[in-house]
Design an enzyme around this catalytic site. Structure first.
Site, PDB file in Angstrom:
ATOM      1  N   GLY A   1      66.932  37.647  -0.249  1.00  0.00           N
ATOM      2  CA  GLY A   1      68.338  36.859   0.160  1.00  0.00           C
ATOM      3  C   GLY A   1      67.814  35.772   0.565  1.00  0.00           C
ATOM      4  N   PRO A   2      68.952  35.285   1.146  1.00  0.00           N
ATOM      5  CA  PRO A   2      68.779  33.632   1.553  1.00  0.00           C
ATOM      6  C   PRO A   2      67.488  33.019   2.262  1.00  0.00           C
ATOM      7  CG  PRO A   2      69.716  34.394   3.454  1.00  0.00           C
ATOM      8  CD  PRO A   2      69.716  35.631   2.439  1.00  0.00           C
ATOM      9  N   MET A   3      67.432  31.986   2.431  1.00  0.00           N
ATOM     10  CA  MET A   3      66.157  31.444   3.517  1.00  0.00           C
ATOM     11  C   MET A   3      66.593  31.646   4.770  1.00  0.00           C
ATOM     12  SD  MET A   3      64.807  27.556   1.884  1.00  0.00           S
ATOM     13  CE  MET A   3      64.058  27.459   3.398  1.00  0.00           C
ATOM     14  N   PHE A   4      66.356  31.466   5.347  1.00  0.00           N
ATOM     15  CA  PHE A   4      65.431  32.265   6.898  1.00  0.00           C
ATOM     16  C   PHE A   4      66.611  33.432   7.222  1.00  0.00           C
ATOM     17  CE2 PHE A   4      66.641  27.594   6.668  1.00  0.00           C
ATOM     18  CZ  PHE A   4      65.322  27.218   6.560  1.00  0.00           C
ATOM     19  N   CYS A  41      74.656  32.639   9.674  1.00  0.00           N
ATOM     20  CA  CYS A  41      75.524  31.006   9.053  1.00  0.00           C
ATOM     21  C   CYS A  41      75.917  30.806  10.066  1.00  0.00           C
ATOM     22  CB  CYS A  41      76.693  32.231   8.662  1.00  0.00           C
ATOM     23  SG  CYS A  41      77.707  30.350   7.831  1.00  0.00           S
ATOM     24  N   ASP A  85      54.513  35.371  -2.702  1.00  0.00           N
ATOM     25  CA  ASP A  85      56.093  34.855  -2.075  1.00  0.00           C
ATOM     26  C   ASP A  85      56.505  33.906  -2.275  1.00  0.00           C
ATOM     27  OD1 ASP A  85      57.404  34.483   0.951  1.00  0.00           O
ATOM     28  OD2 ASP A  85      56.096  32.475   1.043  1.00  0.00           O
ATOM     29  N   GLU A  86      57.896  33.753  -2.550  1.00  0.00           N
ATOM     30  CA  GLU A  86      58.182  32.595  -3.635  1.00  0.00           C
ATOM     31  C   GLU A  86      58.392  32.639  -4.753  1.00  0.00           C
ATOM     32  OE1 GLU A  86      61.295  31.889  -1.725  1.00  0.00           O
ATOM     33  OE2 GLU A  86      60.197  31.025   0.572  1.00  0.00           O
ATOM     34  N   LYS A  95      62.910  37.445   4.914  1.00  0.00           N
ATOM     35  CA  LYS A  95      61.970  38.294   3.762  1.00  0.00           C
ATOM     36  C   LYS A  95      60.758  37.594   3.486  1.00  0.00           C
ATOM     37  CE  LYS A  95      63.486  35.135   1.439  1.00  0.00           C
ATOM     38  NZ  LYS A  95      64.162  34.355   2.312  1.00  0.00           N
TER      39      LYS A  95
END
Length: 185
Positions: free
Chosen positions: A11-14, A139, A83-84, A17
């Protein structure tokens, strides 16, 4: 032998995850499984040698640049956390290999760049996943669920390490590419 799992939190940052991935690793530790974690060398946010969430949770990690480094270090472990993964060249092949050897693998990674392009490492990993959880953030414009990451500054590379000073989560209608024709970037 228990059934291996390949779990992907994306998903997106923040979107929490990394927090969810660390929960999997912590639970495995309580089950007396041998656990090892990895983070990309280029990601020096918050700490070296630790995966650190935006909220401050910490987990010891090996710093790697390639998937082969993961393979070299993970062979004696039951559960592998990364991670990442999009920042680690060859991570998809390495993690699929470990999964096929019977290891449980948990990954946290954004799947799209801030310009809306899928990252190859995540794209190659997803078909093998036994569980995929898309973790929305909130958002910053509309307050709706955000599934995309937007870069606040002008950057030139698809991968630019940063946090809230560089990126923000956005709902589809609040992204710059919401009104583009398909295939246009």
């Amino acid at each position: 032998m228990s059934q291996p799992k390949l779990i992907v939190f994306t998903g997106p940052m923040f979107g929490s995850k990394t927090t969810k991935m660390l929960t999997v690793l912590e639970r495995a530790s309580y089950q007396n499984k041998r656990v090892i974690a990895f983070k990309p060398k280029m990601d020096e946010r918050y700490a070296k040698g630790e995966i650190v969430t935006h909220a401050g949770l910490r987990f010891e990690a090996n710093i790697v640049q390639t998937g082969s480094e993961i393979l070299d270090a993970a062979h004696d472990y039951d559960v592998i956390g990364v991670d990442e993964s999009f920042m680690i060249e060859g991570s998809a092949n390495a993690l699929i290999d470990l999964y096929r050897r019977g290891k449980t693998v948990a990954v946290s990674s954004i799947q799209l760049s801030a310009s809306g392009n899928p990252f190859d490492e995540v794209k190659d990993l997803l078909p093998w996943a036994t569980h995929v959880e898309v973790c929305p953030a909130v958002c910053v414009v509309s307050g709706d669920d955000a599934y995309y990451t937007v870069r606040k500054s002008k950057g030139f590379s698809e991968i630019e390490v940063g946090g809230a000073e560089t990126y923000e989560p956005r709902a589809w209608s609040c992204t710059p590419f919401a009104n583009l024709e398909f295939g246009e970037n």
